[in-house]
Scaffold this active site. Structure first.
Site, PDB file in Angstrom:
ATOM      1  N   GLU A   1       4.257 -10.007  -6.792  1.00 52.97           N
ATOM      2  CA  GLU A   1       3.165  -9.990  -7.767  1.00 52.97           C
ATOM      3  C   GLU A   1       3.516  -9.243  -9.048  1.00 52.97           C
ATOM      4  O   GLU A   1       2.822  -9.372 -10.043  1.00 52.97           O
ATOM      5  CB  GLU A   1       1.899  -9.378  -7.137  1.00 52.97           C
ATOM      6  CG  GLU A   1       1.939  -7.879  -6.855  1.00 52.97           C
ATOM      7  CD  GLU A   1       2.602  -7.501  -5.529  1.00 52.97           C
ATOM      8  OE1 GLU A   1       3.358  -8.332  -4.993  1.00 52.97           O
ATOM      9  OE2 GLU A   1       2.383  -6.371  -5.045  1.00 52.97           O
TER      10      GLU A   1
ATOM     11  N   CYS B   1       5.342  -6.195   1.466  1.00 52.06           N
ATOM     12  CA  CYS B   1       5.763  -4.794   1.579  1.00 52.06           C
ATOM     13  C   CYS B   1       5.081  -4.115   2.767  1.00 52.06           C
ATOM     14  O   CYS B   1       5.386  -4.420   3.904  1.00 52.06           O
ATOM     15  CB  CYS B   1       5.513  -4.065   0.254  1.00 52.06           C
ATOM     16  SG  CYS B   1       6.360  -2.473   0.184  1.00 52.06           S
ATOM     17  N   TYR B   2       4.122  -3.232   2.530  1.00 53.31           N
ATOM     18  CA  TYR B   2       3.414  -2.590   3.637  1.00 53.31           C
ATOM     19  C   TYR B   2       2.841  -3.650   4.583  1.00 53.31           C
ATOM     20  O   TYR B   2       2.870  -3.488   5.810  1.00 53.31           O
ATOM     21  CB  TYR B   2       2.290  -1.726   3.066  1.00 53.31           C
ATOM     22  CG  TYR B   2       1.504  -0.964   4.104  1.00 53.31           C
ATOM     23  CD1 TYR B   2       2.012   0.192   4.664  1.00 53.31           C
ATOM     24  CD2 TYR B   2       0.248  -1.415   4.526  1.00 53.31           C
ATOM     25  CE1 TYR B   2       1.298   0.895   5.625  1.00 53.31           C
ATOM     26  CE2 TYR B   2      -0.479  -0.728   5.480  1.00 53.31           C
ATOM     27  CZ  TYR B   2       0.051   0.431   6.029  1.00 53.31           C
ATOM     28  OH  TYR B   2      -0.670   1.112   6.972  1.00 53.31           O
TER      29      TYR B   2
ATOM     30  N   GLY C   1       0.844  -1.184   0.000  1.00 52.47           N
ATOM     31  CA  GLY C   1       0.000   0.000   0.000  1.00 52.47           C
ATOM     32  C   GLY C   1       0.873   1.226   0.000  1.00 52.47           C
ATOM     33  O   GLY C   1       2.060   1.140   0.312  1.00 52.47           O
TER      34      GLY C   1
ATOM     35  N   HIS D   1       7.975  -7.070  -3.972  1.00 51.65           N
ATOM     36  CA  HIS D   1       6.647  -7.393  -4.516  1.00 51.65           C
ATOM     37  C   HIS D   1       6.687  -8.636  -5.411  1.00 51.65           C
ATOM     38  O   HIS D   1       7.099  -8.532  -6.567  1.00 51.65           O
ATOM     39  CB  HIS D   1       6.119  -6.207  -5.324  1.00 51.65           C
ATOM     40  CG  HIS D   1       5.729  -5.050  -4.467  1.00 51.65           C
ATOM     41  ND1 HIS D   1       4.489  -4.937  -3.901  1.00 51.65           N
ATOM     42  CD2 HIS D   1       6.434  -3.974  -4.035  1.00 51.65           C
ATOM     43  CE1 HIS D   1       4.430  -3.840  -3.169  1.00 51.65           C
ATOM     44  NE2 HIS D   1       5.602  -3.234  -3.235  1.00 51.65           N
TER      45      HIS D   1
ATOM     46  N   ASP E   1     -19.532  -8.336 -21.228  1.00 51.70           N
ATOM     47  CA  ASP E   1     -20.019  -8.614 -19.876  1.00 51.70           C
ATOM     48  C   ASP E   1     -21.479  -9.053 -19.859  1.00 51.70           C
ATOM     49  O   ASP E   1     -21.821 -10.062 -19.240  1.00 51.70           O
ATOM     50  CB  ASP E   1     -19.841  -7.389 -18.971  1.00 51.70           C
ATOM     51  CG  ASP E   1     -18.419  -6.874 -18.998  1.00 51.70           C
ATOM     52  OD1 ASP E   1     -17.524  -7.629 -19.434  1.00 51.70           O
ATOM     53  OD2 ASP E   1     -18.201  -5.711 -18.601  1.00 51.70           O
TER      54      ASP E   1
ATOM     55  N   LYS F   1     -11.857  -8.923 -16.184  1.00 55.73           N
ATOM     56  CA  LYS F   1     -12.273  -8.955 -17.587  1.00 55.73           C
ATOM     57  C   LYS F   1     -11.700 -10.162 -18.347  1.00 55.73           C
ATOM     58  O   LYS F   1     -12.407 -10.819 -19.096  1.00 55.73           O
ATOM     59  CB  LYS F   1     -11.803  -7.664 -18.256  1.00 55.73           C
ATOM     60  CG  LYS F   1     -12.390  -7.408 -19.610  1.00 55.73           C
ATOM     61  CD  LYS F   1     -13.724  -6.756 -19.460  1.00 55.73           C
ATOM     62  CE  LYS F   1     -14.253  -6.180 -20.746  1.00 55.73           C
ATOM     63  NZ  LYS F   1     -15.508  -5.452 -20.469  1.00 55.73           N
TER      64      LYS F   1
END
Ligand code: XMP
Length: 515
Positions: free
Chosen positions: A173, A84-85, A57, A171, A229, A371
């Protein structure tokens, strides 16, 4: 709806990071759900996750009002990974020490593994990682050991293996952390002991079951736009309750060439749904007569769209449910403490305003999906590629691509020009390389010459952009010979347009649409 049995919860301390982690976890075939960082331990117990991830964050743990979880989170038996945070929070809340770094560390760093067990199992001793932090853990909380370091960060990763608590300063990710996915895989499979049952096929099964259970004998209405969608939502609900689903397609007359026909062919013809088509072109043209102001156009179209949908929905006897193609990013954005600006883009024209007035119960089977996952599910349900890979199309349609007042004649002109542009993009393989492409009809006329005759006609602009989410965009560098072909075709084949220009504005400062 359709929560698989096995999930990992991601506590959100800054939405960008949380979304990326959620994606990676799902790519590893484990269902993940982003929840507010304020979630209570009781709610976590109810969700019964296999593991918990605390996201990164933007805040400093020392900033006044810095987001923090309920401290009893750490009493839960589930494995926890702080990123991290998230790691700094663990450091601070579990009795370690966290300091402000003299310099913010930002960018690539070599991580050296000191303990190759659990998280780093099977990974090399050194790897490139992505750092972005101002604080760092300087003193380990009781029970923890340092399991990796970098040149500037003595505790780049920490672990209390017995309690199954882990922290990563970098990170995993982001793609810049080369082996990040494997670190996450180790956490999910070795530490949390996930089975990995998340897939498109599995999602379809569970959500079909859930839709059946909740809808039972009632009928379900759905506003079908022909976009991905609402199309995927229709297929899913149709698979669950068959003809109890009544999709409603409002033909506003503001659609692209062949759009209504394609929707009818696909959903009524191919999928045999009892599709209702509301032919409302006349009403929309009347409502838009003489209206030039873009916001006024949007408002009138939004209101009339809802009215048309409501009128039709009321005629459906026994309809108790409204199915909507709400996606996960919309859901997160409306909950996130940091809410993204994209929320405002979508308020203009969505069927979202309906349920309160019409007292429908909602069916939103895609509300936990991104998506690209929706596309995978659509593909599995047999949605034609033409619809699956369609560019986004705004609710107000061609009305906001005709500058000045909207008439039937101008709509036809734009439809023809736009159609030729899209045809050439498809033919050259460029359609799938751009985020969105379309023609715009300008409110000016210019002089030209056709054969021996002077012309005084309309100007069309070509807009094509590359983007990952529509929030920012760059103009697409289409090849000159492609632009030439499009321009020639439009000027030669579309009577009433004698000049073509190309829009080379990025977003920001421009927007993708012209109005
Ligand atoms: P702008 O023009 O704001 O557009 O850069 C960003 C993206 O949003 C789409 N857009 C809309 N989508 N209803 C929608 O559902 C709308 O009223 C609307 N206005 C813009 C636009 O096509 C682009 O993809």
């Amino acid at each position: 709806m359709a929560d698989p049995e096995e999930a990992v919860l991601i506590l959100d301390f800054g939405s960008q990071y949380a979304q990326l982690i959620a994606r990676r976890v799902r790519e590893l075939k484990v269902f993940s759900k982003i929840v507010p960082h304020t979630i209570s331990p009781e709610d976590i117990i109810r969700e019964a996750p296999k593991g918990i991830i605390l996201s990164g964050g933007p805040a400093s743990v020392w900033a006044p009002g810095a987001p923090a979880p309920n401290p009893h989170l750490f009493d839960l038996p589930q494995p926890i990974l702080g990123i991290c945070y998230g790691m700094q929070l663990m450091g601070r809340m579990l009795g370690g020490g966290v300091s402000k770094a003299a310099h913010r560390e930002f960018g690539k760093a070599q991580v050296v593994v000191d303990d190759p067990d659990s998280l780093f199992d099977g990974l090399p001793r050194e790897m490139t990682s992505w750092m972005s932090h101002g604080d760092y853990v300087t003193k380990l909380p009781p029970g923890f050991k340092a399991i990796a370091h970098t040149e500037n960060t003595p505790i780049a990763a920490m672990a209390d293996p017995a309690a199954r608590r882990f922290g990563l300063q970098f990170h995993p990710e982001v793609v810049h952390t080369r082996r990040g996915t494997e670190i996450l895989r180790n956490f999910l499979y070795k530490v949390c002991r996930c089975g990995g049952d998340w897939s498109a096929g599995r999602f379809i099964e569970t959500s079909v079951d859930e839709i059946r259970k909740s809808v039972q004998e009632s009928r379900v209405v759905l506003g079908l736009s022909g976009g991905v969608d609402s199309s995927v939502t229709a297929l899913l609900v149709h698979r669950a309750v068959g003809k109890q689903l009544i999709p409603i397609f409002v033909d506003t007359g503001l659609l692209r060439k062949g759009e209504r026909e394609e929707v009818v062919k696909t959903f009524k013809g191919h999928f045999r749904m009892p599709l209702k088509v509301v032919a409302a072109e006349g009403r929309f043209l009347k409502a838009l007569k003489g209206v030039v102001d873009p916001e006024e156009k949007r408002k009138r179209i939004g209101r009339l769209f809802i009215a048309c949908f409501e009128e039709e929905a009321r005629k459906v006897k026994g309809a108790a449910f409204l199915a909507q193609g709400t996606l996960y990013p919309d859901v997160i954005e409306s909950h996130s403490p940091f809410g993204g600006p994209s929320a405002t883009i979508k308020t203009h024209h969505n069927v979202g305003g309906l349920p309160k007035r019409m007292r429908f119960k909602l069916v939103e089977p895609l509300r936990f999906l991104f998506k690209d996952e929706v596309r995978q599910i659509g593909r599995k349900l047999g949605l034609p590629e033409g619809i699956l890979n369609r560019h986004p199309f705004p609710g107000p349609g061609l009305a906001i691509r005709i500058l000045g007042s909207v008439t039937r004649e101008r709509l036809d002109l734009l439809r023809e020009a736009d159609h030729r542009f899209i045809e050439e993009l498809r033919g050259s393989g460029w359609y799938s390389k751009v985020w969105q492409a379309f023609a715009v009809l300008l409110p000016v006329r210019s002089v030209g010459v056709m054969g021996d005759e002077r012309t005084y006609e309309n100007v069309a602009a070509l807009r094509a952009v590359v983007s990952t989410d529509g929030m920012t965009a760059d103009w697409a560098r289409l090849p000159a010979d492609l632009i030439e072909r499009v321009s020639n075709r439009i000027v030669n084949e579309v009577r009433g347009i004698n000049r073509v220009v190309v829009d080379v504005t990025s977003k920001p400062p421009g927007t993708i649409e012209w109005e």
